[in-house]
Design a protein around this motif. Structure first.
Motif, short mmCIF file in Angstrom:
data_model
loop_
_atom_site.label_atom_id
_atom_site.label_comp_id
_atom_site.label_asym_id
_atom_site.label_seq_id
_atom_site.Cartn_x
_atom_site.Cartn_y
_atom_site.Cartn_z
N ASP A 53 13.62 -2.99 6.09
CA ASP A 53 12.20 -2.96 6.43
C ASP A 53 11.31 -2.71 5.21
O ASP A 53 10.19 -3.22 5.14
N GLY A 54 11.81 -1.94 4.24
CA GLY A 54 11.02 -1.69 3.05
C GLY A 54 10.80 -2.96 2.25
O GLY A 54 9.68 -3.26 1.82
N ALA A 55 11.88 -3.73 2.08
CA ALA A 55 11.78 -5.00 1.36
C ALA A 55 10.93 -5.99 2.16
O ALA A 55 10.17 -6.78 1.59
N ALA A 81 3.73 -8.41 2.31
CA ALA A 81 2.50 -8.14 1.56
C ALA A 81 2.30 -9.21 0.49
O ALA A 81 1.19 -9.71 0.29
N ALA A 82 3.38 -9.58 -0.20
CA ALA A 82 3.29 -10.60 -1.24
C ALA A 82 2.92 -11.94 -0.64
O ALA A 82 2.08 -12.67 -1.17
N HIS A 83 3.55 -12.27 0.51
CA HIS A 83 3.23 -13.53 1.19
C HIS A 83 1.77 -13.55 1.60
O HIS A 83 1.08 -14.54 1.43
N GLU A 118 -1.78 -2.31 3.61
CA GLU A 118 -0.36 -1.93 3.62
C GLU A 118 0.04 -1.24 4.93
O GLU A 118 1.11 -1.48 5.46
N ASP A 119 -0.82 -0.35 5.42
CA ASP A 119 -0.50 0.36 6.65
C ASP A 119 -0.34 -0.59 7.81
O ASP A 119 0.57 -0.46 8.63
N HIS A 164 2.93 -3.55 11.63
CA HIS A 164 3.33 -4.86 12.15
C HIS A 164 4.85 -4.99 12.11
O HIS A 164 5.47 -5.45 13.06
N ILE A 165 5.45 -4.54 11.02
CA ILE A 165 6.90 -4.61 10.88
C ILE A 165 7.58 -3.65 11.85
O ILE A 165 8.54 -4.02 12.52
#
Ligand SMILES: [Zn+2]
Length: 61
Positions: free
Chosen positions: A17-19, A25-27, A39-40, A45-46
């Protein structure tokens, strides 16, 4: 492997989940830079929608 769909429908797959949060975020920065999600929200969402990706996922066919 963990998988999550971006709110735009793009599928993101990663080791954990961290990756997943970093890749989503990068996408998001790349694919929809105007989007306001932080980020939150990405982490939420994840947490809400990420799933374990099976060895032979349906999207592989
Ligand atoms: Zn997206």
């Amino acid at each position: 492997m963990r998988a999550v769909r971006c709110w735009c429908g793009e599928l993101i797959v990663s080791d954990d989940d961290g990756a997943l949060a970093r890749e989503l975020a990068a996408h998001a920065r790349e694919a929809h830079p105007d989007d306001e999600r932080g980020e939150d929200e990405i982490r939420e969402h994840i947490a809400a929608t990420a799933e374990d990706a099976p060895d032979r996922p349906p999207w592989a066919y």
